[in-house]
Design a protein around this motif. Sequence first.
Motif, PDB file in Angstrom:
ATOM      1  N   ILE A 113       0.956  -1.206   0.037  1.00 46.14           N
ATOM      2  CA  ILE A 113       0.039  -0.051  -0.076  1.00 46.14           C
ATOM      3  C   ILE A 113       0.931   1.257   0.065  1.00 46.14           C
ATOM      4  O   ILE A 113       1.879   1.478   0.601  1.00 46.14           O
ATOM      5  CB  ILE A 113      -0.803   0.043   1.250  1.00 46.14           C
ATOM      6  N   THR A 114       0.441   2.428  -0.866  1.00 40.93           N
ATOM      7  CA  THR A 114       1.263   3.533  -0.835  1.00 40.93           C
ATOM      8  C   THR A 114       0.191   4.820  -0.462  1.00 40.93           C
ATOM      9  O   THR A 114      -0.942   4.766  -1.115  1.00 40.93           O
ATOM     10  CB  THR A 114       1.673   3.952  -2.186  1.00 40.93           C
TER      11      THR A 114
ATOM     12  N   VAL B 147       7.115  -0.859   7.460  1.00 41.74           N
ATOM     13  CA  VAL B 147       6.731   0.611   7.264  1.00 41.74           C
ATOM     14  C   VAL B 147       7.694   1.412   6.909  1.00 41.74           C
ATOM     15  O   VAL B 147       9.024   1.421   7.579  1.00 41.74           O
ATOM     16  CB  VAL B 147       5.856   1.005   8.324  1.00 41.74           C
ATOM     17  N   LEU B 148       7.338   2.160   5.814  1.00 38.72           N
ATOM     18  CA  LEU B 148       8.574   3.273   5.443  1.00 38.72           C
ATOM     19  C   LEU B 148       8.022   4.437   5.321  1.00 38.72           C
ATOM     20  O   LEU B 148       6.707   4.538   4.614  1.00 38.72           O
ATOM     21  CB  LEU B 148       9.066   2.787   4.040  1.00 38.72           C
ATOM     22  N   VAL B 149       8.424   5.465   6.031  1.00 38.76           N
ATOM     23  CA  VAL B 149       7.833   6.864   6.221  1.00 38.76           C
ATOM     24  C   VAL B 149       8.759   7.660   5.130  1.00 38.76           C
ATOM     25  O   VAL B 149      10.233   7.738   5.064  1.00 38.76           O
ATOM     26  CB  VAL B 149       7.821   7.626   7.518  1.00 38.76           C
ATOM     27  N   ILE B 150       8.206   8.303   4.229  1.00 39.40           N
ATOM     28  CA  ILE B 150       9.148   9.353   3.137  1.00 39.40           C
ATOM     29  C   ILE B 150       8.722  10.829   3.476  1.00 39.40           C
ATOM     30  O   ILE B 150       7.440  11.123   3.365  1.00 39.40           O
ATOM     31  CB  ILE B 150       8.857   9.139   1.767  1.00 39.40           C
ATOM     32  N   ASP B 151       9.688  11.503   4.020  1.00 47.04           N
ATOM     33  CA  ASP B 151       9.576  12.894   4.318  1.00 47.04           C
ATOM     34  C   ASP B 151       9.389  13.600   2.974  1.00 47.04           C
ATOM     35  O   ASP B 151      10.953  13.763   2.413  1.00 47.04           O
ATOM     36  CB  ASP B 151      10.353  13.402   5.289  1.00 47.04           C
ATOM     37  N   ASN B 152       8.388  14.310   2.407  1.00 47.59           N
ATOM     38  CA  ASN B 152       8.630  14.901   0.971  1.00 47.59           C
ATOM     39  C   ASN B 152       8.758  16.457   1.418  1.00 47.59           C
ATOM     40  O   ASN B 152       8.486  17.214   0.363  1.00 47.59           O
ATOM     41  CB  ASN B 152       7.497  14.730   0.077  1.00 47.59           C
TER      42      ASN B 152
ATOM     43  N   GLN C  29       9.667   0.329  -9.706  1.00 50.20           N
ATOM     44  CA  GLN C  29      10.858  -0.186  -9.838  1.00 50.20           C
ATOM     45  C   GLN C  29      11.410  -0.685  -8.646  1.00 50.20           C
ATOM     46  O   GLN C  29      12.136  -1.752  -8.494  1.00 50.20           O
ATOM     47  CB  GLN C  29      11.676   0.790 -10.690  1.00 50.20           C
ATOM     48  N   ALA C  30      11.232   0.256  -7.559  1.00 47.22           N
ATOM     49  CA  ALA C  30      11.877  -0.286  -6.198  1.00 47.22           C
ATOM     50  C   ALA C  30      11.206  -1.104  -5.605  1.00 47.22           C
ATOM     51  O   ALA C  30      11.814  -1.905  -5.050  1.00 47.22           O
ATOM     52  CB  ALA C  30      11.969   1.109  -5.570  1.00 47.22           C
ATOM     53  N   ARG C  31       9.954  -1.326  -5.736  1.00 50.17           N
ATOM     54  CA  ARG C  31       9.304  -2.284  -4.974  1.00 50.17           C
ATOM     55  C   ARG C  31       9.173  -3.510  -5.537  1.00 50.17           C
ATOM     56  O   ARG C  31       9.062  -4.777  -5.348  1.00 50.17           O
ATOM     57  CB  ARG C  31       7.633  -1.912  -4.941  1.00 50.17           C
ATOM     58  N   SER C  32       9.704  -3.719  -6.991  1.00 44.67           N
ATOM     59  CA  SER C  32       9.959  -5.109  -7.997  1.00 44.67           C
ATOM     60  C   SER C  32      11.175  -5.315  -7.688  1.00 44.67           C
ATOM     61  O   SER C  32      11.674  -6.567  -8.059  1.00 44.67           O
ATOM     62  CB  SER C  32       9.844  -4.575  -9.229  1.00 44.67           C
ATOM     63  N   GLY C  33      12.204  -4.717  -6.834  1.00 45.49           N
ATOM     64  CA  GLY C  33      13.402  -5.444  -6.727  1.00 45.49           C
ATOM     65  C   GLY C  33      14.301  -4.859  -7.857  1.00 45.49           C
ATOM     66  O   GLY C  33      15.419  -5.097  -8.006  1.00 45.49           O
TER      67      GLY C  33
ATOM     68  N   ASN D 266      16.087  -1.053  -2.756  1.00 45.02           N
ATOM     69  CA  ASN D 266      15.200  -2.289  -3.079  1.00 45.02           C
ATOM     70  C   ASN D 266      13.988  -2.029  -1.841  1.00 45.02           C
ATOM     71  O   ASN D 266      14.326  -2.022  -0.735  1.00 45.02           O
ATOM     72  CB  ASN D 266      15.630  -3.540  -2.588  1.00 45.02           C
ATOM     73  N   LEU D 267      12.822  -1.679  -2.365  1.00 43.65           N
ATOM     74  CA  LEU D 267      11.763  -1.581  -1.462  1.00 43.65           C
ATOM     75  C   LEU D 267      10.821  -2.615  -1.317  1.00 43.65           C
ATOM     76  O   LEU D 267       9.699  -2.398  -0.686  1.00 43.65           O
ATOM     77  CB  LEU D 267      10.946  -0.111  -1.733  1.00 43.65           C
ATOM     78  N   SER D 268      11.111  -3.726  -1.725  1.00 44.86           N
ATOM     79  CA  SER D 268      10.211  -4.733  -1.848  1.00 44.86           C
ATOM     80  C   SER D 268       9.693  -5.270  -0.495  1.00 44.86           C
ATOM     81  O   SER D 268       8.677  -6.106  -0.529  1.00 44.86           O
ATOM     82  CB  SER D 268      10.774  -5.890  -3.008  1.00 44.86           C
ATOM     83  N   ASP D 269      10.480  -5.105   0.408  1.00 41.96           N
ATOM     84  CA  ASP D 269      10.025  -5.794   1.788  1.00 41.96           C
ATOM     85  C   ASP D 269       8.897  -4.906   2.496  1.00 41.96           C
ATOM     86  O   ASP D 269       8.442  -5.293   3.195  1.00 41.96           O
ATOM     87  CB  ASP D 269      11.272  -5.680   2.731  1.00 41.96           C
ATOM     88  N   TYR D 270       8.625  -3.770   2.034  1.00 41.89           N
ATOM     89  CA  TYR D 270       7.975  -2.800   2.742  1.00 41.89           C
ATOM     90  C   TYR D 270       6.170  -3.171   2.138  1.00 41.89           C
ATOM     91  O   TYR D 270       6.099  -3.011   1.215  1.00 41.89           O
ATOM     92  CB  TYR D 270       8.224  -1.149   2.491  1.00 41.89           C
ATOM     93  N   ASP D 271       5.479  -3.177   3.395  1.00 44.06           N
ATOM     94  CA  ASP D 271       4.166  -3.354   3.307  1.00 44.06           C
ATOM     95  C   ASP D 271       3.374  -2.143   3.051  1.00 44.06           C
ATOM     96  O   ASP D 271       2.351  -2.087   2.340  1.00 44.06           O
ATOM     97  CB  ASP D 271       3.539  -4.062   4.504  1.00 44.06           C
TER      98      ASP D 271
END
Length: 374
Positions: A86-87, A117-122, A218-222, A228-233
């Motif tokens: 989820i984004t 979980v990954l938080v991105i500060d924009n 691309q990052a979630r697909s590895g 590589n963001l593929s581990d983040y739910d």
Amino acid sequence: MTSTEVEIDPYPYTDFAGLAFPPQFAADALRISAQTLKIIERDNGLKISRIARGSVEVRSYSLHDIFQIARIRRESKHIKGFPRPITISVFVPKGGTAKTTTTCNLAIQFSLMGLKVLVIDNDQQADVSTMMGYDPDLTPEELIEIGIPGDRAINGHVGNLMRVGNFYKPMTLDEVVKKPFGEFGPHLIPAEDSLDDMDSALRSANGSDFRYSLFFEQARSGAMEHCNLSDYDVIIMDNAPAGSLLSRNSMVAADFLVCPIRMDKFSFRALSRLAYRLSEFAKDFKRAPEIVAIPTMYVRNRPRIERNMANLVSLFPGKVTESRLYLSEDYSKSLEDGIPLSLWRQGTENSLGAMREVFDEFVTRIRAATEITK
């Protein structure tokens, strides 16, 4: 919620690793009984610290302990996740609606579900980075001089990872990411003032509105070796109130757009403009995020507030949460202690309890939407 976003002193330092919590708070945070908590510890061989209280020793939980237990419960299928990653983008084109507070606490609550979980500060102001314990202004050496560990400095942001144009030094995820609450808590891609150049970087790129979407895909697909963001739910983004190209990108890339809304006509106007912008997105891009509007700084039994709430529901049917975040001094008090509300032991039903109710409703909405489209 406090009536305005609280200005955070840039220098207080909270050693999150040193915080200690009693068994009942740990159990409440994990939504389990104290007895179930003990069973999980026993069955998984967890070593929980003991502290003396009078003549007896009692268990004392670190944040590492609490988030690790949450992950154990998730991996053992005691907590249901989502059918797909989820984004989430948190945005309203107006300041003072509690966007940063909402972003930080939602991220913590997702981690207490055992999700990655990954938080991105924009936001170049870096408020969510500051709330999670990092200083966007000082170097490691300057922090050390005032008694704060140098690793609380920020040395990269999402621009270094997206590698759009030649505006930023290329960096890897390991070089940029922060883990303020340990491996099992929410991770953070922080921000600092050079993020202001992201709009120029995006404008110079092909498909400027879709760069974030492409990056996540691309990052979630590895496919991105350096990121590589593929581990983040769950990926959740905090955005500046200004309608920058980076904020626009985050909305185009999001599955859900969380809009914290105060009960006043100016906030309604901002949300109305945003809804119109999203309808244009749907026409232009053939997609738009699902809006979840969260009433904030709510005061019970005020006729004007109740009228405004009714107007909000009628303007955005099905988009407004029934749960509300109430006006409370707990938000500013927890920030003064340098601890997000979801991890603040003094939180009350009017603040922490309400935050959990809003989160539960949001999770229900996510599951309903993703189970339909999976």
